[in-house]
Structure formats: structure tokens, C-alpha cells
Design a protein around this motif. Structure first.
Motif, mmCIF file in Angstrom:
data_model
loop_
_atom_site.group_PDB
_atom_site.id
_atom_site.type_symbol
_atom_site.label_atom_id
_atom_site.label_comp_id
_atom_site.label_asym_id
_atom_site.label_seq_id
_atom_site.Cartn_x
_atom_site.Cartn_y
_atom_site.Cartn_z
ATOM 1 N N UNK A 1 -2.455 6.796 6.879
ATOM 2 C CA UNK A 1 -2.841 5.449 7.293
ATOM 3 C C UNK A 1 -4.242 5.475 7.880
ATOM 4 N N UNK A 2 -5.075 4.533 7.475
ATOM 5 C CA UNK A 2 -6.396 4.426 8.073
ATOM 6 C C UNK A 2 -6.393 3.321 9.126
ATOM 7 N N UNK A 3 -7.126 3.502 10.167
ATOM 8 C CA UNK A 3 -7.409 2.483 11.171
ATOM 9 C C UNK A 3 -6.193 1.658 11.590
ATOM 10 N N UNK A 4 -5.316 2.291 12.338
ATOM 11 C CA UNK A 4 -4.147 1.587 12.856
ATOM 12 C C UNK A 4 -4.582 0.443 13.766
ATOM 13 N N UNK A 5 -5.687 0.626 14.499
ATOM 14 C CA UNK A 5 -6.158 -0.434 15.392
ATOM 15 C C UNK A 5 -6.526 -1.686 14.608
ATOM 16 N N UNK A 6 -7.163 -1.525 13.438
ATOM 17 C CA UNK A 6 -7.527 -2.690 12.623
ATOM 18 C C UNK A 6 -6.270 -3.388 12.106
ATOM 19 N N UNK A 7 -5.268 -2.622 11.749
ATOM 20 C CA UNK A 7 -4.020 -3.214 11.257
ATOM 21 C C UNK A 7 -3.341 -4.033 12.355
ATOM 22 N N UNK A 8 -3.374 -3.522 13.589
ATOM 23 C CA UNK A 8 -2.697 -4.203 14.689
ATOM 24 C C UNK A 8 -3.471 -5.423 15.183
ATOM 25 N N UNK B 1 -1.311 -4.338 4.519
ATOM 26 C CA UNK B 1 -1.687 -3.349 5.530
ATOM 27 C C UNK B 1 -0.659 -3.308 6.666
ATOM 28 N N UNK B 2 -0.084 -4.454 6.980
ATOM 29 C CA UNK B 2 0.900 -4.502 8.063
ATOM 30 C C UNK B 2 2.235 -3.938 7.606
ATOM 31 N N UNK B 3 2.675 -4.309 6.400
ATOM 32 C CA UNK B 3 3.953 -3.784 5.908
ATOM 33 C C UNK B 3 3.876 -2.277 5.683
ATOM 34 N N UNK B 4 2.709 -1.775 5.265
ATOM 35 C CA UNK B 4 2.542 -0.327 5.116
ATOM 36 C C UNK B 4 2.690 0.376 6.463
ATOM 37 N N UNK C 1 2.475 -8.300 17.869
ATOM 38 C CA UNK C 1 1.792 -7.250 18.621
ATOM 39 C C UNK C 1 2.774 -6.533 19.549
ATOM 40 N N UNK C 2 3.650 -7.286 20.202
ATOM 41 C CA UNK C 2 4.641 -6.675 21.096
ATOM 42 C C UNK C 2 5.609 -5.795 20.327
ATOM 43 N N UNK D 1 -14.665 -0.761 5.023
ATOM 44 C CA UNK D 1 -14.932 -0.931 6.455
ATOM 45 C C UNK D 1 -14.148 0.086 7.276
ATOM 46 N N UNK D 2 -12.889 0.301 6.895
ATOM 47 C CA UNK D 2 -12.047 1.257 7.627
ATOM 48 C C UNK D 2 -12.605 2.668 7.513
ATOM 49 N N UNK D 3 -13.081 3.031 6.330
ATOM 50 C CA UNK D 3 -13.649 4.360 6.126
ATOM 51 C C UNK D 3 -14.892 4.559 6.988
ATOM 52 N N UNK D 4 -15.722 3.538 7.041
ATOM 53 C CA UNK D 4 -16.945 3.635 7.841
ATOM 54 C C UNK D 4 -16.611 3.676 9.326
ATOM 55 N N UNK D 5 -15.633 2.866 9.731
ATOM 56 C CA UNK D 5 -15.230 2.853 11.143
ATOM 57 C C UNK D 5 -14.661 4.204 11.554
#
Length: 626
Positions: A152-159, A364-367, A120-121, A246-250
Motif C-alpha cells: 500500500x502506498x501513502x496510507x495517510x493520503x487514503x485516510x 484506494x479506500x476499499x484496498x 476516519x474513526x 503523487x503518492x510515489x513522489x510523496x
């Protein structure tokens, strides 16, 4: 010539663009002592747990044997010895489960927490760097011509969710592999030690029963692991599809929250409801498929456990036991050892659903890491969808701000929508920017700050001169009030009395006692303050920091005419040496209370061309018409 944001250093997540790079980055970082220390503790506890399985199997055999022959006169067993064996078995179980496995769980969850925190840091450092990576990242796939990189969709979900799920599954997978290896070492060696010959397999000698056990496990476990892998691949595809749905709906819900007012005014709830229902269809269908496959997997896993613990574990030793080559104690001990080995080697089957999501989360993280690295050189990134040839230099403060051969373009369009050949803004000059809506006023400000994608030109800013950009729509981070006034500098650099004085001069004296608070009643300052108050907060920031270069992009639009003029007069009085370039919502004669013009010059944008004239020349056409 140099280009702003065109640095060539790697991002903090550049090594995490591949699966194995992501997996190993923490253990190869400056926190390697912490990572390897926790890893070593987990390995030691895993080894002790495997060894405890051997002790448990041996003591279980002794207990079953003591119970079976309790009344046999040839092998008398006392109640004391029976209870002693049972107590020993319980102590081993407690030591294994509470002493080794539970403590290992503590260390593994600690490693999980530390690894996630480290990731995260690193991603926060990468996103919130001086290169404005967080901004450039959101331009991926956002331009008219279409980016060569998928949006990229939903960066918050990836993090958050993806990192948490990936780290947990990866640690579980590593622990499972180490458990299998150690179990093969400890449990397997004990099976060999207690092995006897088996009729029909005399060529194996005294290793007959051990070879039969290993053969049965070697056939049974890989076969079921293969089936689990096939089911797991289906689960992985469905998990990836579920994340996308889920990301699309969010994303749609986030958009709804941002345009809630406009939706209410238009009474568009019915249309929005239809959109939401359509988005949720993907979630529901994917979830239904996921539930079916999960139920099938659960049934498969339960059958695997039953056959393994009740048939495969006991069958190899049954033949020598029937032939009286094995005692009951040895038979039970061998079955318990075989069951422990099957359980450890079947670990992959038990966690296959989690492993299935490991690949999806890691991708999703490597992307995200790959996209971050891509925009480390913004102009090279933007050049993939159009010309991006801005050059940024510094010059002596006395020379002010200079713009030369500016051409601003939209992606996929060859002709500039805004051109400026030579613009100079000397220190202390106030310039009013005028032009029709959409003419490029804000775009020019963005280009000066290195935040416009396509075009060309040379922007030379004064060296060691603080600059502040005041936008029309003010967004405030959830930090204490003092931090908001001091941004972008640290609050510790400014005394409270100076911050209070700035608030009072800006007309926000009622909040002077709330410097250390980040809001009231669960609401942040962004939620509490009105649009006009937010713009006064920006004024307080200008008064405190005394910038030499101020950009006002309709920064008084939420204020009435009197308050807007007071805003400008305060800057004129307190920051007299500052160069001010302002886009105003109201371009009627802007004068102080004494009838003195605030602005010295006007930057007009007409027909896509920006020209700078004196304020007197700008007023002349109006006078002739009157």
C-alpha cells in the motif's frame, strides 16, 4: 495453545472492502439515525427545490407575457400587476436559491462532514487496535520473498484526501439522482398538464407538445451523457494515474526527510535532486494529459448547456406556438420547464469529472480496508510468505518468562538465523544480551512481543505483569508531557506529583512544570528533546509504572557511561523485583558504584544460537585471556 494477534473477530472496516459496502456502512451503523435524518432533510429540500422550479417557470411565463403585451389594448397590463409578478418571481428565486438550495447545501455538507468523521474513526480504530494492525499493515510487500498482496502506498493520503474526495463525490451523485427523479415527477407532470396537440402528431392528442419535449430530452441528454461517460472514463484513468504519481513522489519526499542528516553528510543533494526530478516527470506528464481532457470536457459541457437551454428547450413548443395553439405565456412557461428538466437530467454531465474521481478514491479506500482485514490474523497473513508458528501463553507471575524452541526466520529463507531451545527468566533476574550486530537481538525482543513475522516457538509470559519495551530510537507522539510519561496508561490514572517525582528521579526535573504542555514554540517534545533526554523520559516511565518485565534494547545508547550506569542503578533501586533483559551498546564490565554487577546472567548469541549463562561464566574467558 493460542497465538498472539490470531484473533478471529472482524475489523471495524471489514464491511467496507467493496464499493457498495463502503457506501452503505455509515447508514447501517449505530449512527444510522444521524445518517438517515440528514439524508431525509436533504431529500425534502431537493423536492422543494424541484417544486420551486415549477413555480419559477410558471411565474417567468406570466412575466414575459405581461411584458410582451404591456401595450396591447386587448390585454391591458398595469404597471402594478407587472411589478407584482416580477416581485413574485424574485421571491420564488430567493426562496429556491437561499431557502431550499442553500439550506440543502448546509445539510449536505454536514452529512459529508459526519460521514467522513465516522469513516476516519472506523479506520483509526482498525489501525490502532490491540492487534497492532498499523504495524502488520506496513509489512505488506516489505519482505524479501515478496508478499502476495500489493504494498500500500501513502496510507495517510487514503485516510484523508481519498476519504474526503470519495464522500463528497458520492453525496453529490446521490443528490443528483434524487434531483433527476423528483424533477421528472414535478416538472414532468406540469409539462403534461400544459401540453397541447401538435400538427402532424394528432395521434398523440393534447399530449403532443409534452411528448415532443420528452422525446427531445430523451435523445439529447442520454447522447451527451454517453459522450460525457466516455470522457469521464478517460478522466478516471488519468485521476488514478495522478494519485499514483503523487503518492510515489510523496513517498520519496518522506524518505528524504527521514534520511536528511545522512544525505547532508554525504553531500548527496545532487543525486537526490535527480531522483526527485525523475519522480516528478510522471506527475507532469499525467497532469498535462489531465489538463487536455479537462479542457475538452469543459468545452463540451458549455456547448451542451447552450444547445439545451436555447434550442432543445424552446424547439418542441415552437410549432404549436406558431400555429397559435400556445400563448406566449404558455410557450415561455413550457420552455422554462423543459430547461429545468434538461438541467436536472444533465446533472451527471456537470459532475462527471467528480464522479470519475469517485471510483478512483473508493478503490484506494476499499484496498486499505481489504488489507486491514487481511492482517487481522497476523500469523495467517505472514504464513503466506513463510512459516509463522509462534504460540503465546500466560503463566503465574512466580514462573517468570519462558521461551521454548524458538526459531526465527527471514521471509523466503528456510534456515533459522536465530535458535533458542529453552530460555527461562525468573522474576527479579537481570539478563544481559550480547551478540554481534545483526545476530538477532532485537528480532528476539520483537518475537517475544508478537511482532516478528516468520519462525516458530512458544513464548509464555507472566500473567497480570506489566511489561515495558525501551527501544534505542525513541519516537514520541505529539501529546502532553504527562501523557508521554504515563504511556501506555491513561494520564488520568496518575497524580501529577507522582509524575513529577518520576521525572526528577530520571534527571528531567527541569520539565516538571510542563506536564500539561505538548511542547514549546510550535515544536513537539519529540523535536525538543535530545536523544539522551528521550531515553531519560523512558526511564521516568519505568519508574512511574513499576513494570515487572523490562526490555532494554540499547535504551542507554545516547547516554555517556556515567549516565548509563545511573540509568540502570535507578531501575535497580526503584524496581528491584523487575525482570530486566537488556541489550547494551557497551558490554564492558557493567557494575554499580559499589562494584556490584548489575546483571545476574548473560544471553549470548553466537553462530545463530542463543544460550543463557551466568555472569561469572561469561567473565571467565576474559580473565583467562588476560
Amino acid at each position: 495453545m493460542s497465538d498472539r494477534g490470531g484473533r478471529h473477530s472482524r475489523s471495524p472496516v471489514s464491511s467496507m472492502r467493496t464499493f457498495w459496502g463502503l457506501m452503505s456502512a455509515y447508514w447501517l451503523s449505530q449512527s444510522w439515525r444521524q445518517a438517515w435524518g440528514l439524508t431525509f432533510a436533504i431529500l425534502v429540500l431537493t423536492a422543494l427545490s424541484a417544486k420551486a422550479n415549477v413555480w419559477f417557470a410558471l411565474t417567468s411565463g406570466e412575466l414575459v407575457n405581461a411584458i410582451a403585451y404591456f401595450h396591447d389594448p386587448t390585454t391591458p397590463t398595469t404597471l402594478t400587476s407587472l411589478l407584482t409578478t416580477a416581485t413574485t418571481l424574485a421571491a420564488i428565486a430567493i426562496l429556491r436559491d437561499a431557502g431550499f438550495i442553500a439550506v440543502r447545501h448546509f445539510f449536505s455538507t454536514t452529512l459529508h462532514r459526519k460521514w467522513r468523521e465516522w469513516l476516519d474513526q472506523r479506520f483509526n480504530e482498525a489501525l490502532l487496535d490491540s492487534n497492532h494492525t498499523h504495524f502488520h499493515l506496513q509489512q505488506i510487500g516489505a519482505n524479501a520473498a515478496g508478499s502476495v498482496i500489493s504494498a500500500l502506498d501513502n496510507i495517510d493520503q487514503r485516510l484523508q484526501e481519498a476519504i474526503k474526495g470519495m464522500t463528497g463525490a458520492a453525496l453529490g451523485l446521490a443528490m443528483g439522482i434524487s434531483g433527476v427523479v423528483l424533477s421528472l415527477g414535478f416538472v414532468g407532470s406540469k409539462l403534461i398538464e400544459t401540453s397541447v396537440d401538435v400538427r402532424g402528431f394528432e395521434f398523440l392528442g393534447r399530449y403532443g407538445s409534452a411528448c415532443l419535449t420528452f422525446t427531445a430530452i430523451a435523445i439529447y441528454v442520454p447522447l451527451n451523457t454517453f459522450i460525457a461517460t466516455k470522457l469521464g472514463s478517460v478522466l478516471q484513468r488519468l485521476s488514478a494515474r495522478m494519485q499514483w504519481a503523487e503518492a510515489s513522489y510523496r513517498t520519496e519526499l518522506n524518505r528524504l526527510l527521514h534520511r536528511s542528516f545522512h544525505l547532508a553528510v554525504l553531500r548527496g543533494e545532487r543525486a537526490q535532486k535527480t531522483v526527485n526530478e525523475h519522480r516528478y516527470v510522471d506527475i507532469d506528464k499525467t497532469w498535462a494529459s489531465l489538463n487536455r481532457v479537462t479542457a475538452i470536457y469543459m468545452g463540451f459541457e458549455l456547448i451542451h448547456n447552450f444547445i439545451g437551454s436555447r434550442i432543445i428547450a424552446y424547439a418542441p413548443g415552437l410549432f404549436p406556438f406558431v400555429e397559435n395553439k400556445l400563448s406566449l405565456r404558455s410557450y415561455v412557461t413550457g420552455a422554462k420547464l423543459a430547461n429545468a428538466l434538461i438541467s436536472d437530467c444533465s446533472w451527471f454531465i456537470h459532475v462527471m469529472p467528480d464522479i470519475a474521481t469517485l471510483g478512483a478514491n473508493a478503490r484506494r479506500i476499499t484496498d486499505l480496508a481489504d488489507a486491514i482485514e487481511t492482517v487481522q490474523r497476523p500469523q495467517e497473513f505472514y504464513a503466506q510468505t513463510g512459516p509463522s508458528e509462534f504460540h503465546y501463553e500466560k503463566q503465574e507471575p512466580a514462573l517468570g518468562l519462558t521461551l521454548q524452541q524458538i526459531r526465527l526466520l527471514h521471509a523466503g529463507v528456510d534456515l533459522p538465523f536465530l535458535s533458542a531451545d529453552n530460555l527461562h527468566f525468573p522474576p527479579g533476574e537481570w539478563t544481559l544480551v550480547v551478540g554481534q550486530s545483526g545476530s538477532g537481538k532485537t528480532s528476539l525482543f520483537r518475537a517475544i512481543h508478537g511482532l516478528w513475522a516468520h519462525g516458530s516457538g512458544e513464548i509464555t509470559t507472566p500473567r497480570r505483569v506489566r511489561s515495558i519495551y525501551a527501544a534505542q530510537d525513541v519516537k514520541l507522539p505529539a501529546v502532553p508531557l504527562k501523557d508521554l510519561v504515563c504511556l501506555p496508561e491513561s494520564a488520568s490514572r496518575h497524580q501529577d506529583k507522582n509524575v513529577v517525582a518520576a521525572l526528577q528521579k530520571a534527571g528531567l526535573g527541569e520539565f516538571a512544570e510542563d506536564l500539561s504542555k505538548d511542547g514549546h514554540d510550535g515544536q513537539s517534545w519529540d523535536q525538543l528533546l535530545s536523544g539522551g533526554q528521550k531515553q531519560k523520559l523512558v526511564l521516568a516511565r519505568i519508574l512511574l509504572l513499576r513494570p515487572g518485565l523490562v526490555f532494554l534494547d540499547e535504551a542507554t545508547s545516547a547516554l555517556d557511561t556515567k549516565a548509563a550506569y545511573a540509568f540502570l542503578q535507578t531501575i535497580k533501586d526503584r524496581c528491584g523485583d523487575a525482570t530486566v533483559i537488556a541489550v547494551m551498546h557497551d558490554v564492558s564490565p557493567i557494575q554499580s558504584a559499589n562494584g556490584v554487577e548489575f546483571f545476574d546472567s548473560v544471553l549470548t548469541i553466537e553462530g545463530g544460537v542463543a544460550k543463557k549463562i551466568t555472569i561469572a561464566a561469561w567473565h571467565k574467558p576474559t580473565a583467562s585471556q588476560s
